[in-house]
Design a protein around this motif. Structure first.
Motif, PDB file in Angstrom:
ATOM      1  N   GLY A   1       0.810  -1.210   0.000  1.00  0.00           N
ATOM      2  CA  GLY A   1       0.000   0.000   0.000  1.00  0.00           C
ATOM      3  C   GLY A   1       0.840   1.256   0.000  1.00  0.00           C
ATOM      4  N   ASP A   2       0.686   2.071   1.039  1.00  0.00           N
ATOM      5  CA  ASP A   2       1.409   3.342   1.141  1.00  0.00           C
ATOM      6  C   ASP A   2       2.621   3.274   2.059  1.00  0.00           C
ATOM      7  OD1 ASP A   2      -0.433   4.641  -0.538  1.00  0.00           O
ATOM      8  OD2 ASP A   2      -1.786   5.042   1.143  1.00  0.00           O
ATOM      9  N   VAL A   3       3.058   2.081   2.422  1.00  0.00           N
ATOM     10  CA  VAL A   3       4.165   1.928   3.369  1.00  0.00           C
ATOM     11  C   VAL A   3       5.300   1.123   2.747  1.00  0.00           C
ATOM     12  CG1 VAL A   3       4.863   0.951   5.595  1.00  0.00           C
ATOM     13  CG2 VAL A   3       2.670   2.113   5.384  1.00  0.00           C
ATOM     14  N   VAL A   4       6.518   1.647   2.917  1.00  0.00           N
ATOM     15  CA  VAL A   4       7.743   0.968   2.491  1.00  0.00           C
ATOM     16  C   VAL A   4       8.654   0.867   3.709  1.00  0.00           C
ATOM     17  CG1 VAL A   4       9.792   1.110   1.018  1.00  0.00           C
ATOM     18  CG2 VAL A   4       7.554   1.820   0.137  1.00  0.00           C
ATOM     19  N   GLY A   5       9.261  -0.296   3.926  1.00  0.00           N
ATOM     20  CA  GLY A   5      10.120  -0.469   5.091  1.00  0.00           C
ATOM     21  C   GLY A   5      11.428  -1.147   4.758  1.00  0.00           C
ATOM     22  N   LEU A   6      12.445  -0.861   5.574  1.00  0.00           N
ATOM     23  CA  LEU A   6      13.765  -1.481   5.441  1.00  0.00           C
ATOM     24  C   LEU A   6      14.319  -1.730   6.837  1.00  0.00           C
ATOM     25  CD1 LEU A   6      16.458  -2.205   3.896  1.00  0.00           C
ATOM     26  CD2 LEU A   6      17.096   0.195   4.247  1.00  0.00           C
ATOM     27  N   ALA A   7      14.807  -2.933   7.073  1.00  0.00           N
ATOM     28  CA  ALA A   7      15.487  -3.272   8.326  1.00  0.00           C
ATOM     29  C   ALA A   7      16.942  -3.584   8.029  1.00  0.00           C
ATOM     30  CB  ALA A   7      14.821  -4.471   8.990  1.00  0.00           C
ATOM     31  N   VAL A   8      17.846  -3.041   8.846  1.00  0.00           N
ATOM     32  CA  VAL A   8      19.283  -3.313   8.713  1.00  0.00           C
ATOM     33  C   VAL A   8      19.802  -3.747  10.070  1.00  0.00           C
ATOM     34  CG1 VAL A   8      21.545  -2.370   8.130  1.00  0.00           C
ATOM     35  CG2 VAL A   8      19.530  -1.614   6.860  1.00  0.00           C
ATOM     36  N   HIS A   9      20.520  -4.881  10.072  1.00  0.00           N
ATOM     37  CA  HIS A   9      20.984  -5.478  11.329  1.00  0.00           C
ATOM     38  C   HIS A   9      22.340  -6.133  11.082  1.00  0.00           C
ATOM     39  CE1 HIS A   9      20.921  -7.250  15.221  1.00  0.00           C
ATOM     40  NE2 HIS A   9      20.544  -8.450  14.859  1.00  0.00           N
ATOM     41  N   ASP A  10      23.098  -6.323  12.146  1.00  0.00           N
ATOM     42  CA  ASP A  10      24.402  -6.975  12.014  1.00  0.00           C
ATOM     43  C   ASP A  10      24.274  -8.418  11.558  1.00  0.00           C
ATOM     44  OD1 ASP A  10      25.794  -4.719  12.775  1.00  0.00           O
ATOM     45  OD2 ASP A  10      25.793  -5.245  14.901  1.00  0.00           O
ATOM     46  N   GLY A  11      23.163  -9.059  11.882  1.00  0.00           N
ATOM     47  CA  GLY A  11      22.935 -10.449  11.490  1.00  0.00           C
ATOM     48  C   GLY A  11      21.729 -10.575  10.585  1.00  0.00           C
ATOM     49  N   PRO A  12      21.323 -11.802  10.268  1.00  0.00           N
ATOM     50  CA  PRO A  12      20.144 -12.017   9.422  1.00  0.00           C
ATOM     51  C   PRO A  12      18.901 -11.393  10.040  1.00  0.00           C
ATOM     52  CG  PRO A  12      21.401 -14.050   9.695  1.00  0.00           C
ATOM     53  CD  PRO A  12      21.976 -13.069  10.667  1.00  0.00           C
ATOM     54  N   VAL A  13      18.037 -10.873   9.194  1.00  0.00           N
ATOM     55  CA  VAL A  13      16.824 -10.219   9.675  1.00  0.00           C
ATOM     56  C   VAL A  13      15.745 -10.322   8.610  1.00  0.00           C
ATOM     57  CG1 VAL A  13      17.442  -7.927   8.774  1.00  0.00           C
ATOM     58  CG2 VAL A  13      15.955  -8.107  10.804  1.00  0.00           C
ATOM     59  N   GLY A  14      14.499 -10.358   9.038  1.00  0.00           N
ATOM     60  CA  GLY A  14      13.374 -10.369   8.112  1.00  0.00           C
ATOM     61  C   GLY A  14      12.348  -9.345   8.537  1.00  0.00           C
ATOM     62  N   LEU A  15      11.832  -8.566   7.587  1.00  0.00           N
ATOM     63  CA  LEU A  15      10.830  -7.544   7.854  1.00  0.00           C
ATOM     64  C   LEU A  15       9.669  -7.725   6.885  1.00  0.00           C
ATOM     65  CD1 LEU A  15      10.048  -4.805   9.279  1.00  0.00           C
ATOM     66  CD2 LEU A  15      11.188  -3.659   7.346  1.00  0.00           C
ATOM     67  N   ASP A  16       8.443  -7.644   7.400  1.00  0.00           N
ATOM     68  CA  ASP A  16       7.282  -7.715   6.512  1.00  0.00           C
ATOM     69  C   ASP A  16       6.214  -6.750   6.990  1.00  0.00           C
ATOM     70  OD1 ASP A  16       5.947  -9.022   4.230  1.00  0.00           O
ATOM     71  OD2 ASP A  16       4.473  -9.575   5.733  1.00  0.00           O
ATOM     72  N   VAL A  17       5.523  -6.119   6.046  1.00  0.00           N
ATOM     73  CA  VAL A  17       4.370  -5.273   6.330  1.00  0.00           C
ATOM     74  C   VAL A  17       3.260  -5.650   5.360  1.00  0.00           C
ATOM     75  CG1 VAL A  17       5.055  -3.380   4.774  1.00  0.00           C
ATOM     76  CG2 VAL A  17       3.567  -2.908   6.737  1.00  0.00           C
ATOM     77  N   GLU A  18       2.035  -5.599   5.818  1.00  0.00           N
ATOM     78  CA  GLU A  18       0.879  -5.871   4.977  1.00  0.00           C
ATOM     79  C   GLU A  18      -0.159  -4.784   5.194  1.00  0.00           C
ATOM     80  OE1 GLU A  18       0.736  -8.272   2.767  1.00  0.00           O
ATOM     81  OE2 GLU A  18       2.588  -9.303   3.391  1.00  0.00           O
ATOM     82  N   GLN A  19      -0.967  -4.548   4.197  1.00  0.00           N
ATOM     83  CA  GLN A  19      -2.092  -3.629   4.324  1.00  0.00           C
ATOM     84  C   GLN A  19      -3.331  -4.451   4.652  1.00  0.00           C
ATOM     85  OE1 GLN A  19      -3.102  -1.453   0.754  1.00  0.00           O
ATOM     86  NE2 GLN A  19      -4.245   0.097   1.899  1.00  0.00           N
ATOM     87  N   ALA A  20      -3.869  -4.287   5.850  1.00  0.00           N
ATOM     88  CA  ALA A  20      -5.065  -5.026   6.231  1.00  0.00           C
ATOM     89  C   ALA A  20      -6.224  -4.638   5.317  1.00  0.00           C
ATOM     90  CB  ALA A  20      -5.415  -4.738   7.684  1.00  0.00           C
ATOM     91  N   ARG A  21      -6.931  -5.634   4.826  1.00  0.00           N
ATOM     92  CA  ARG A  21      -7.996  -5.393   3.855  1.00  0.00           C
ATOM     93  C   ARG A  21      -8.963  -6.575   3.886  1.00  0.00           C
ATOM     94  NH1 ARG A  21      -3.314  -7.131   1.813  1.00  0.00           N
ATOM     95  NH2 ARG A  21      -3.306  -8.847   0.317  1.00  0.00           N
ATOM     96  N   PRO A  22     -10.166  -6.406   3.359  1.00  0.00           N
ATOM     97  CA  PRO A  22     -11.120  -7.523   3.328  1.00  0.00           C
ATOM     98  C   PRO A  22     -10.586  -8.663   2.465  1.00  0.00           C
ATOM     99  CG  PRO A  22     -12.228  -5.433   2.926  1.00  0.00           C
ATOM    100  CD  PRO A  22     -10.762  -5.148   2.850  1.00  0.00           C
ATOM    101  N   LEU A  23     -10.911  -9.878   2.848  1.00  0.00           N
ATOM    102  CA  LEU A  23     -10.529 -11.065   2.087  1.00  0.00           C
ATOM    103  C   LEU A  23     -11.784 -11.836   1.713  1.00  0.00           C
ATOM    104  CD1 LEU A  23      -7.480 -12.335   4.209  1.00  0.00           C
ATOM    105  CD2 LEU A  23      -7.384 -11.190   1.991  1.00  0.00           C
ATOM    106  N   THR A  24     -11.897 -12.217   0.452  1.00  0.00           N
ATOM    107  CA  THR A  24     -13.081 -12.950   0.010  1.00  0.00           C
ATOM    108  C   THR A  24     -13.045 -14.406   0.449  1.00  0.00           C
ATOM    109  OG1 THR A  24     -12.007 -13.423  -2.116  1.00  0.00           O
ATOM    110  CG2 THR A  24     -13.401 -11.451  -1.982  1.00  0.00           C
TER     111      THR A  24
END
Length: 224
Positions: A103-126
């Motif tokens: 959607g309208d959000v962009v993210g970046l995570a930086v860490h000394d070791g492995p890392v995972g970042l996720d964002v979702e736009q909550a929305r209706p699901l059929t």
């Protein structure tokens, strides 16, 4: 912002920003390598192109600043398990990082070791039931879309932190109500983030305890 969470050893910085239309940011497009520019040109929808550009330009500028290097000169290895260049990007030498956008959000995570970042736009699901069946372990249940997207971001972040992505079934991961993760005996940490209303996010990595997390404004890094 910035906001800091107290955690274990080390610090992970998470930058949040917004999509940037390529037509109005030739300087950011110029930071991309040939592979990234070719991918950018494939997008037919302006929103998809704007999210892609912001995520990759933010990554280059944040890593360039950290490494005291030219952002445009950074070389990423994208070798997938199949041998093609469409896997998770990595630096040969440098910190771990993970970017995400929705959607309208962009993210970046930086860490000394492995890392995972996720964002979702909550929305209706059929088909909430069908999606939940795909994402939930046998002992998990979700009753609404809010619960579903929170669960999805947690599991996506965990999978991204290992580099496995969705090649590993989400149903192999079980997350208890208190956030404890059961995943084949792996020691992992997991944190919930909320960059904006309606946008659940999660940050994860290997290890027994999370690092200190700083959430920062990434818009300044995306100025033309």
């Amino acid at each position: 912002m910035p906001r800091t969470r107290i955690g274990g050893v080390g610090t992970c910085t998470v930058w949040w920003a917004a999509p940037v239309a390529p037509s109005g940011a030739p300087g950011l497009v110029g930071l991309l390598d040939a592979h990234e520019r070719e991918r950018l040109a494939r997008f037919r929808r302006e929103g998809d192109a704007a999210r892609y550009l912001a995520a990759h330009a933010l990554t280059r500028r944040a890593l360039g600043e950290r490494l005291d290097a030219d952002p445009a000169a950074l070389v990423f290895d994208r070798t997938c398990r199949c041998g093609e260049q469409h896997g998770k990007p990595r630096l040969a030498q440098g910190p771990g990082f993970s970017f995400t956008h929705a959607g309208d959000v962009v993210g970046l995570a930086v860490h000394d070791g492995p890392v995972g970042l996720d964002v979702e736009q909550a929305r209706p699901l059929t088909d909430l039931a069908g999606m939940a069946e795909h994402a939930c372990a046998p002992d998990e249940r979700v009753t609404d879309t809010g619960e579903f997207f929170r669960l999805w971001t947690r599991k996506e972040a965990l999978l991204k932190s290992t580099g496995e992505g969705l090649s590993t079934p989400m149903a192999d991961i079980s997350i208890a109500a208190d956030g404890a993760v059961r995943w084949g005996g792996r020691a992992v940490w997991l944190l919930d983030l909320s960059p904006a209303p309606g946008y659940p996010a999660a940050l994860a990595g290997p290890g027994p305890a999370p690092p200190a997390v700083i959430e920062a404004d990434g818009h300044a890094l995306l100025r033309p």
